[in-house]
Design an enzyme around this catalytic site. Structure first.
Site, PDB file in Angstrom:
ATOM      1  N   ASP A  68      -4.005  -2.538  -2.750  1.00 59.24           N
ATOM      2  CA  ASP A  68      -4.885  -3.420  -2.137  1.00 59.24           C
ATOM      3  C   ASP A  68      -3.465  -5.041  -1.605  1.00 59.24           C
ATOM      4  O   ASP A  68      -2.778  -4.669  -2.312  1.00 59.24           O
ATOM      5  CB  ASP A  68      -6.151  -3.538  -1.652  1.00 59.24           C
ATOM      6  CG  ASP A  68      -7.279  -3.329  -0.785  1.00 59.24           C
ATOM      7  OD1 ASP A  68      -7.152  -4.197  -0.221  1.00 59.24           O
ATOM      8  OD2 ASP A  68      -8.229  -2.755  -0.898  1.00 59.24           O
ATOM      9  N   HIS A  83      -1.102  -4.287  -0.029  1.00 55.97           N
ATOM     10  CA  HIS A  83      -1.978  -4.682   1.504  1.00 55.97           C
ATOM     11  C   HIS A  83      -0.678  -5.940   2.058  1.00 55.97           C
ATOM     12  O   HIS A  83      -1.565  -6.376   2.888  1.00 55.97           O
ATOM     13  CB  HIS A  83      -3.069  -4.810   1.770  1.00 55.97           C
ATOM     14  CG  HIS A  83      -3.496  -2.879   1.777  1.00 55.97           C
ATOM     15  ND1 HIS A  83      -4.760  -2.435   2.238  1.00 55.97           N
ATOM     16  CD2 HIS A  83      -2.963  -1.750   1.607  1.00 55.97           C
ATOM     17  CE1 HIS A  83      -4.214  -1.712   1.762  1.00 55.97           C
ATOM     18  NE2 HIS A  83      -3.793  -0.920   1.419  1.00 55.97           N
TER      19      HIS A  83
END
Ligand SMILES: *[C@@H]1O[C@H](CO)[C@@H](O)[C@H](O)[C@H]1NC(C)=O
Ligand SMILES: *[C@@H]1O[C@H](CO)[C@@H](O)[C@H](O)[C@H]1NC(C)=O
Ligand SMILES: *[C@@H]1O[C@H](CO)[C@@H](O)[C@H](O)[C@H]1NC(C)=O
Ligand SMILES: *[C@@H]1O[C@H](CO)[C@@H](O)[C@H](O)[C@H]1NC(C)=O
Ligand SMILES: *[C@@H]1O[C@H](CO)[C@@H](O)[C@H](O)[C@H]1NC(C)=O
Ligand SMILES: *[C@@H]1O[C@H](CO)[C@@H](O)[C@H](O)[C@H]1NC(C)=O
Ligand SMILES: *[C@@H]1O[C@H](CO)[C@@H](O)[C@H](O)[C@H]1NC(C)=O
Ligand SMILES: *[C@@H]1O[C@H](CO)[C@@H](O)[C@H](O)[C@H]1NC(C)=O
Ligand SMILES: *[C@@H]1O[C@H](CO)[C@@H](O)[C@H](O)[C@H]1NC(C)=O
Ligand SMILES: *[C@@H]1O[C@H](CO)[C@@H](O)[C@H](O)[C@H]1NC(C)=O
Ligand SMILES: *[C@@H]1O[C@H](CO)[C@@H](O)[C@H](O)[C@H]1NC(C)=O
Length: 436
Positions: free
Chosen positions: A250, A273
């Site tokens: 993430d 991410h």
């Protein structure tokens, strides 16, 4: 220097303290506190001086899988106001939520591993809970002037949580390191592994430096790790994050509401991410600020995004407007200077239409989160997923984004075609990229 030895193992749950006239007479010597300083950039505010510590509390683990949380707590109390808590054993177990928000001028030396128990039912009721994004914590550090270092490891044993999530998607999973209301401090030379949730939640804090951290998350089966953000900053000011390696699934760093004066430099992020501002503006009636962020010399591999700014548009009347946009605020003075990408989906993704898939609606109800004075400079590397498109900058209207600059951007893609960028409602005259 005085030394206290806190023997968990000898007297069971009650601790026994032995005072030594001199540390050298009964206790091992400690590694020196490392010098931690922002380099090469700083946010402009000085880092508070952290005085030399004058006493030491050695914590001896019970061993055999027993819970050491009480003796760690006792040591933190005993060595508060100017001491060092030394955790030099190979393994400590934390099986009870630890509230360490009373700290004043304390160092923690972690040489071995600190491991959190896998007792999901216990943690569900006992973890420290906050309303912001349902954050909950195994333990929390707060107070003033705290340094944590030593080369050791903090292990969240996330696997049991990811496994349980298969049958309970709303499971409230603890964040590995909670920093809540800490003014002045450093985190240096530590490895963090397998957080059930984010690695760090840094809230209501200021003047912190994170340096030389190694963070990895890896599922050992087909149940993936979830939400393993590296750092989430919230209501925090004057933070430096540098010289660290993060392998996760993430955001590498995420600037949540009211992140100000932050420098992120020399990070290597893989699988993430990206380095993300937001999401912001999600809640109608709230004001979110992200200001003075400088992100220098990062590398990003196999990531969703490299640089990312995501804010919600205005709320659509009649929609479930409590959580789908409409918040006001500003994202201002954010510089990404020097990013090397390897196989990211988008090298840059800036959107003012986050959470709204209907672009017509986004334009009808433009974002109340102004984005201004943003620089993307010196980007190199490769993007692949949307070949030949390598990035996207989408504003909800022409005035809601101001002074967005892109210079010296060279992102290539596997097909070898000329890289394309999606640009909407943004002034192209300051973007040295191929907007289509
Ligand atoms: C950074 O951390 C690693 C791993 O713990 C350690 O070997 C190294 O000495 C540290 N480097 C610095 C500059 O502190
Ligand atoms: C995977 O993780 C679970 C939970 O921590 C653990 O019990 C198991 O031994 C691990 N399996 C492997 C193969 O590492
Ligand atoms: C899922 O976990 C939450 C706690 O995070 C709990 O309140 C809820 O009851 C659980 N749901 C099920 C179906 O077990
Ligand atoms: C931060 O401070 C605010 C205001 O004092 C408080 O409501 C909140 O619970 C604190 N902690 C977090 C994590 O937001
Ligand atoms: C950039 O960061 C890398 C670590 O990822 C470091 O090795 C390198 O020295 C840094 N370069 C500059 C110019 O600071
Ligand atoms: C962020 O700062 C603004 C301006 O000071 C304030 O109105 C808002 O309540 C703050 N938000 C949070 C989540 O603290
Ligand atoms: C922009 O942010 C950087 C990094 O925090 C800071 O050094 C600089 O002074 C800020 N610029 C302005 C105009 O506030
Ligand atoms: C609207 O939000 C509430 C509260 O978050 C939630 O319970 C409800 O399911 C939502 N309704 C829709 C249509 O999304
Ligand atoms: C998007 O919203 C507009 C305005 O409400 C509507 O006319 C259109 O049908 C919507 N498009 C989609 C794909 O839902
Ligand atoms: C753009 O959106 C902002 C924020 O909603 C609004 O104040 C402004 O009037 C809009 N500008 C145009 C040209 O529509
Ligand atoms: C862009 O990067 C590619 C691949 O590294 C390189 O071949 C090319 O010369 C670079 N272009 C510019 C203008 O620097």
């Amino acid at each position: 220097m005085r030394a206290s030895i806190i023997y968990g193992a000898i007297l069971g749950l009650s601790t026994f303290t032995k005072l030594c006239a001199a540390a050298s007479s009964c206790a091992p010597s400690l590694p020196p506190r490392p010098t931690v300083a922002p380099f090469p950039y700083n946010h402009g505010k000085p880092h508070a001086v952290s005085p030399r510590r004058t006493k030491t509390c050695y914590v001896h683990a019970f061993g055999n899988g027993q819970d050491d949380s009480q003796i760690i707590f006792s040591a933190a109390k005993a060595c508060n106001n100017g001491g060092t808590v030394a955790l030099l054993d190979p393994k400590y177990i934390i099986g009870q939520a630890l509230d360490l928000t009373f700290l004043q001028s304390v160092d923690f030396i972690i040489k071995g591993e600190i491991s959190f128990t896998e007792d999901i039912n216990y943690w569900l009721q006992a973890s420290f809970k906050y309303t912001y994004q349902g954050a909950c914590l195994f333990w929390q550090f707060g107070g003033k002037d705290v340094n944590i270092y030593g080369g050791g490891m903090i292990n969240g044993n996330g696997q049991v949580w990811w496994d349980r999530m298969v049958t309970n998607i709303t499971l409230q999973r603890p964040i590995l390191v909670g920093v809540v209301g800490l003014q002045g401090g450093t985190f240096n030379d530590l490895s963090l592994s397998n957080p059930p949730n984010w690695f760090h939640f840094v809230a209501n804090s200021s003047d912190l430096i994170f340096d030389n951290m190694t963070m990895t998350v890896l599922s050992n089966n087909s149940n993936p790790s979830k939400n393993s953000d590296g750092w989430d900053l919230y209501r925090s000011d004057a933070i430096v994050i540098q010289n660290s390696y993060i392998s996760n699934t993430d955001d590498c760093v995420s600037f949540k509401p009211n992140s100000t004066n932050v420098v992120v430099q020399n990070l290597r992020c893989t699988g993430s991410h990206g380095i993300s501002v937001g999401s912001l503006g999600q809640y109608l009636g709230e004001t979110d600020i992200a200001e003075n962020l400088y992100i220098y010399n990062t590398s990003m591999s196999n990531a969703g995004d490299g640089a990312r700014i995501k804010v919600y548009p205005g709320a659509v009347p009649g929609s479930n407007s409590t959580s789908s946009g409409g918040g006001v605020g500003i994202v201002r003075n954010v510089t990404y200077n020097g990013m090397h990408d390897t196989g990211v989906d988008y090298a840059i993704e800036l959107t003012q239409c986050y959470g709204q898939s209907n672009v017509t609606l986004c334009n009808m109800y433009p974002s109340k989160m102004l984005i201004e004075d943003i620089v993307f400079n010196d980007f190199t590397g490769t993007s692949k997923k949307y070949d030949p498109t390598v990035g996207t900058l989408v504003c909800s209207n022409q005035t809601a984004c101001q002074n967005i600059v892109a210079t010296n951007i060279n992102i290539t893609n596997p097909s070898g075609k000329v890289a394309q960028w999606t640009c909407k409602n943004v002034d192209k005259s300051t973007l040295a990229i191929n907007c289509v």
